[in-house]
Design an enzyme around this catalytic site. Structure first.
Site, mmCIF file in Angstrom:
data_model
loop_
_atom_site.group_PDB
_atom_site.id
_atom_site.type_symbol
_atom_site.label_atom_id
_atom_site.label_comp_id
_atom_site.label_asym_id
_atom_site.label_seq_id
_atom_site.Cartn_x
_atom_site.Cartn_y
_atom_site.Cartn_z
ATOM 1 N N ASP A 268 -31.880 24.308 13.386
ATOM 2 C CA ASP A 268 -33.003 23.548 12.759
ATOM 3 C C ASP A 268 -32.813 22.093 12.510
ATOM 4 O O ASP A 268 -31.823 21.462 12.671
ATOM 5 C CB ASP A 268 -32.783 24.496 11.408
HETATM 6 N N1 URA Z 1 -29.058 29.598 11.740
HETATM 7 C C1 URA Z 1 -30.014 28.998 10.922
HETATM 8 O O1 URA Z 1 -30.447 29.459 9.877
HETATM 9 N N2 URA Z 1 -30.085 27.769 11.410
HETATM 10 C C2 URA Z 1 -29.709 26.937 12.347
HETATM 11 O O2 URA Z 1 -29.891 25.903 12.581
HETATM 12 C C3 URA Z 1 -28.791 28.083 13.195
HETATM 13 C C4 URA Z 1 -28.444 29.220 12.853
#
Ligand code: URA
Length: 240
Positions: free
Chosen positions: A101
């Site tokens: 993310d």
């Molecule tokens: N899980 C998440 O919630 N965000 C990420 O960036 C990676 C795994």
């Protein structure tokens, strides 16, 4: 002979799914002829053209990045935000293996080796990923058990996970928790914690298979060596 969408993905041009879209929309030519049939077989001598680009095998490159916060995990962004690819000067078409993310930091592989990328992302190969989350609150024993056994997110049960509480800050009511999973559903870690009532305040991926962030500060990257690439292939091929 191989299926054309697989060959396009293996060149590192795009994902297999995107290749299928390009095929059905008439953007793929083989030896000058438009091909729309999914699964059309091509060999090494065929000339493949996608959206006007002739596919040529370029040297493979494998980069391990310590992704900083505030960078998007795509190759381009219509809102003009910085992408992970912008952080790595390369004359190759690198693209990220999986997604972190915008506000997640840590270990991300980028490569133009579509074959390895697809293998690493495929849930069947169970590549282990370790995330470290700072969460609001303190996990109960029951919540730990639920996370470990599998929990419903978006109506689908997650597979078995490992949970290790690294630190508890009673004063600020936060905890640092290590979560080991081998799936890669969208926002999986945040959704897993949310399913047991805890908000993720910070998230970092520290490991992927045997790879770690050792020696890399935030925003830094390095090339994987041949041994590491071979080992990654072995990780998936031994799990078939
Ligand atoms: N899980 C998440 O919630 N965000 C990420 O960036 C990676 C795994």
């Amino acid at each position: 002979m191989e299926r054309i969408q697989k060959v396009i993905a293996n060149y590192g041009y795009c994902s297999r799914r995107r290749a299928e879209e390009l095929l059905v929309s008439g953007k793929v030519k083989v030896n000058g002829q438009v091909i729309t049939k999914l699964g059309f077989k091509v060999g090494t001598k065929d000339v493949i053209e996608v959206e006007g680009h002739i596919l040529e095998q370029e040297e493979k490159e494998y980069v391990l990045l310590n992704k900083p916060r505030g960078v998007i995990t795509t190759t381009s962004d219509d809102k003009n935000r910085k992408t992970v690819v912008d952080l790595i000067p390369s004359n190759k078409r690198l693209y990220p293996v999986g997604r972190l993310d915008y506000d997640t930091t840590g270990l991300l592989i980028l490569t133009n080796d579509g074959e390895l990328a697809n293998l690493l992302m495929h849930p069947k190969y169970k590549i282990e990923k370790i995330y470290v989350a700072k969460i609001k609150g303190i996990l109960s024993v029951a919540s730990i058990k639920m996370l470990e056994k599998g929990i419903l997110i978006d109506g689908v049960k997650t597979s078995k996970a490992k949970v290790k509480v690294r630190r508890i800050d009673k004063k600020n009511n936060t905890s640092i928790v290590e979560l080991t999973i081998h799936e890669g559903k969208n926002h999986q870690v945040k959704k897993m914690f949310s399913a047991v009532g805890h908000e993720v305040l910070k998230l970092k991926r520290e490991n992927l298979a045997f790879l770690t962030l050792a020696g890399l500060k935030s925003g830094e990257y390095r090339n994987l060596n041949k041994k590491e690439v071979k080992k990654l292939y072995n990780e998936v091929l031994n799990r078939k």
